[in-house]
Write a protein that holds these residues in place. Sequence first.
Motif, PDB file in Angstrom:
ATOM      1  N   ALA A 169      33.635  51.917 120.607  1.00 47.19           N
ATOM      2  CA  ALA A 169      33.193  51.376 121.888  1.00 47.19           C
ATOM      3  C   ALA A 169      31.722  51.698 122.124  1.00 47.19           C
ATOM      4  O   ALA A 169      31.261  52.795 121.797  1.00 47.19           O
ATOM      5  CB  ALA A 169      34.036  51.969 123.021  1.00 47.19           C
ATOM      6  N   GLU A 170      30.978  50.760 122.679  1.00 45.60           N
ATOM      7  CA  GLU A 170      29.572  50.964 123.014  1.00 45.60           C
ATOM      8  C   GLU A 170      29.403  50.807 124.520  1.00 45.60           C
ATOM      9  O   GLU A 170      29.803  49.786 125.086  1.00 45.60           O
ATOM     10  CB  GLU A 170      28.683  49.962 122.277  1.00 45.60           C
ATOM     11  CG  GLU A 170      28.729  50.092 120.760  1.00 45.60           C
ATOM     12  CD  GLU A 170      27.713  49.192 120.063  1.00 45.60           C
ATOM     13  OE1 GLU A 170      26.969  48.458 120.769  1.00 45.60           O
ATOM     14  OE2 GLU A 170      27.661  49.210 118.825  1.00 45.60           O
ATOM     15  N   PHE A 171      28.824  51.791 125.158  1.00 49.37           N
ATOM     16  CA  PHE A 171      28.680  51.736 126.608  1.00 49.37           C
ATOM     17  C   PHE A 171      27.546  52.649 127.053  1.00 49.37           C
ATOM     18  O   PHE A 171      26.995  53.423 126.257  1.00 49.37           O
ATOM     19  CB  PHE A 171      29.986  52.113 127.300  1.00 49.37           C
ATOM     20  CG  PHE A 171      30.560  53.440 126.866  1.00 49.37           C
ATOM     21  CD1 PHE A 171      30.319  54.602 127.592  1.00 49.37           C
ATOM     22  CD2 PHE A 171      31.354  53.534 125.733  1.00 49.37           C
ATOM     23  CE1 PHE A 171      30.847  55.812 127.198  1.00 49.37           C
ATOM     24  CE2 PHE A 171      31.903  54.736 125.333  1.00 49.37           C
ATOM     25  CZ  PHE A 171      31.638  55.889 126.059  1.00 49.37           C
ATOM     26  N   PHE A 172      27.185  52.561 128.325  1.00 49.05           N
ATOM     27  CA  PHE A 172      26.083  53.352 128.870  1.00 49.05           C
ATOM     28  C   PHE A 172      26.516  54.000 130.171  1.00 49.05           C
ATOM     29  O   PHE A 172      27.569  53.672 130.743  1.00 49.05           O
ATOM     30  CB  PHE A 172      24.842  52.475 129.095  1.00 49.05           C
ATOM     31  CG  PHE A 172      25.055  51.372 130.102  1.00 49.05           C
ATOM     32  CD1 PHE A 172      24.907  51.608 131.463  1.00 49.05           C
ATOM     33  CD2 PHE A 172      25.420  50.100 129.688  1.00 49.05           C
ATOM     34  CE1 PHE A 172      25.122  50.597 132.393  1.00 49.05           C
ATOM     35  CE2 PHE A 172      25.631  49.075 130.610  1.00 49.05           C
ATOM     36  CZ  PHE A 172      25.488  49.330 131.967  1.00 49.05           C
ATOM     37  N   GLY A 173      25.706  54.893 130.666  1.00 52.88           N
ATOM     38  CA  GLY A 173      25.971  55.530 131.951  1.00 52.88           C
ATOM     39  C   GLY A 173      24.919  56.586 132.246  1.00 52.88           C
ATOM     40  O   GLY A 173      24.074  56.904 131.401  1.00 52.88           O
TER      41      GLY A 173
END
Length: 398
Positions: A68-72
């Motif tokens: 999974a690729e995500f940001f925050g």
Amino acid sequence: MSTSSSATLSAAQRRTRLNGVFDTMVRAKLGFGPRSLAAMDYGVHFKKVPHWGGHERFVNSKGQEFEAEFFGELAPGTTCNAVGNYVSPTGKFEPIKDDQKVKWSWLLQVPTDGTKRITATFHNQVATLYNVIEDPDALRQKMWVTRSNPDENPDIIVITTDGLYVKNPKNASATPSPSKMTKVSAEEETLGEEDSENTLSDADNGTAPSSSAPITRKVGDVFNPNVLPGYGGIWFDHSPSVKLQQLDIRDPQGNLIPPYDTWMWIKPGSLVFVKATLYIFNMGSRKIYQLNAKSIQVLDPSDQNPVRPEEKDAPTTNVTKEEHDTSDLVALEEGDAGENTSNGPVNFESLLGGPQKRITRSAAEAALDEPTAADADLDEPMPLVESSKAAGKKKARR
């Protein structure tokens, strides 16, 4: 830690200006595009399959490990203490031993001052993860999303790193840690110029600093654990065979951050891009959903001053068995690697460009969120979620 002239701007100015951090994330597809967690649907793009020991893991449509690729944005309370997420397991204090897994566990929240697209995409990341959970209201489970407000929808993503310490690592010798200070002869006045220069020595390898080659780091390099701020004291009972390992945590230029400097970058307010694998650990009556962060890149550091970790005091009260969290004491299979689903680290800083003038989002947001000919390579904007809290509650409680 200043990485460019834009570092003189506040985080809000760096991120919200035209062609700033947020705009660059969209164009570089960091958390956007076909590989982004926000664009994925459970049961369509990825699914769970049996894993060793009665646990479960997630694979993509080709049967390869799903990444999974995500940001925050790192939430308040983020620390890099040497004891990580360790909890004494027996109801009374016990120090960390060689075979016990110690990891860092951090919370990601929606980026402050995010555009509509940034905010909606972060929400969709949370929604993708939440929709995997079989029974969100079940007791005795740890989810990979949580709530900052118990009366609202989940809005926080929980990530866990690989283990900080490894026993008998394959790398036999430890990687050099920060260079020690060099010494100069106290009797310089009796030496010639050439002899005086030769009194400068590098404590690590015995060569003059001018001839020392730059140290090239790689993931998996090992260090003596005592270089990690906060390591030592009553909390550790490690043998000399235990080493501190280099995790895949990088700065905006894509360079690895050595473990002893991680605290200067991983702090509340820093904006990060994460690649993680997904697991469910079935621990008897307890179910644990875990995001195992394989790589973390700081896209934009926080404005907050970092706080150097110190040695933790011994706990003043006993830890009960009920409070013990076993989620991060479950080791993955040795060599359990998945598909390399995306490109390597990027020099995010080099992608930043465009006008340097400071503008408000109200003037530029429409131009960004409404695709133009110049934006033809971008994905269509994510559909925005309902703004009604009641509508969101109904979906979450269903």
